[in-house]
Design a protein around this motif. Structure first.
Motif, short mmCIF file in Angstrom:
data_model
loop_
_atom_site.label_atom_id
_atom_site.label_comp_id
_atom_site.label_asym_id
_atom_site.label_seq_id
_atom_site.Cartn_x
_atom_site.Cartn_y
_atom_site.Cartn_z
N SER A 147 -25.17 74.55 100.50
CA SER A 147 -24.80 74.50 101.91
C SER A 147 -23.53 75.29 102.16
N GLU B 206 -22.92 74.82 108.74
CA GLU B 206 -24.07 74.02 109.19
C GLU B 206 -25.38 74.46 108.57
N CYS B 207 -25.34 75.43 107.66
CA CYS B 207 -26.55 75.99 107.05
C CYS B 207 -26.85 75.35 105.70
N SER C 35 -30.51 75.43 109.66
CA SER C 35 -29.17 75.18 110.18
C SER C 35 -29.24 74.05 111.19
N ASP D 164 -27.03 80.70 114.17
CA ASP D 164 -26.34 80.84 112.90
C ASP D 164 -26.98 81.93 112.07
N TRP E 157 -27.39 82.81 107.71
CA TRP E 157 -27.08 82.55 106.31
C TRP E 157 -26.76 83.89 105.68
N ARG F 125 -32.61 75.01 115.04
CA ARG F 125 -32.73 73.95 114.04
C ARG F 125 -34.07 73.96 113.31
N CYS G 263 -22.02 80.74 106.22
CA CYS G 263 -22.84 80.51 107.40
C CYS G 263 -21.99 80.73 108.63
#
Length: 139
Positions: free
Chosen positions: A42, A45-46, A70, A75, A77, A111, A139
């Motif tokens: 992680s 938030e990813c 995420s 977002d 990555w 999401r 992220c």
């Protein structure tokens, strides 16, 4: 009857010599090494799910297969894949296929979980030296 067999055998041999070798046939003879991440990774938030796999091939190509998501929207990555020797020394990084960039990027929205398949490349002379891999992420 013997003449027919000899002629058929000679024809089959001539056809075999005339047929080109396909990339698929050559690819099956490549050596490969597979590195699998067993836990979650992680950053911010990813999240990258367990089972993330990098496969390295002796011709200097590489393949990523991962699932990323995420908790936020809009977002991305960002990831760098590092090749290391048995002692943990850095040999080099995998580059994005067809590029000089070593930064792999996957945009994430709404999401959702995404299956991320990416191709990379590295110096094929390093293949036998690679014994470990590590990932840097953001992220």
């Amino acid at each position: 009857m013997k003449a027919i067999r000899r002629t058929a055998g000679a024809l089959a041999a001539a056809l075999a010599l005339a047929l080109p070798t396909t990339a698929t046939a050559g690819a099956s003879t490549l050596e490969q090494k597979t590195y699998v991440w067993r836990g979650y990774l992680s950053a911010g938030e990813c999240t990258m799910a367990p089972g993330t796999t990098w496969t390295l091939y002796s011709d200097g190509t590489a393949r990523l297969d991962a699932r990323v998501s995420s908790l936020g929207d809009e977002d991305a990555w960002l990831m760098w894949a590092h090749l290391k020797d048995a002692g943990g020394a850095l040999l080099g990084d995998i580059r994005v296929y067809g590029s000089t960039s070593t930064k792999f990027v996957k945009n994430l929205h709404d999401r959702r979980t995404y299956r991320w398949i990416a191709k990379g490349q590295f110096d094929p002379d390093l293949f036998d030296l690679v014994k470990r891999m590590s990932l840097s992420k953001h992220c």
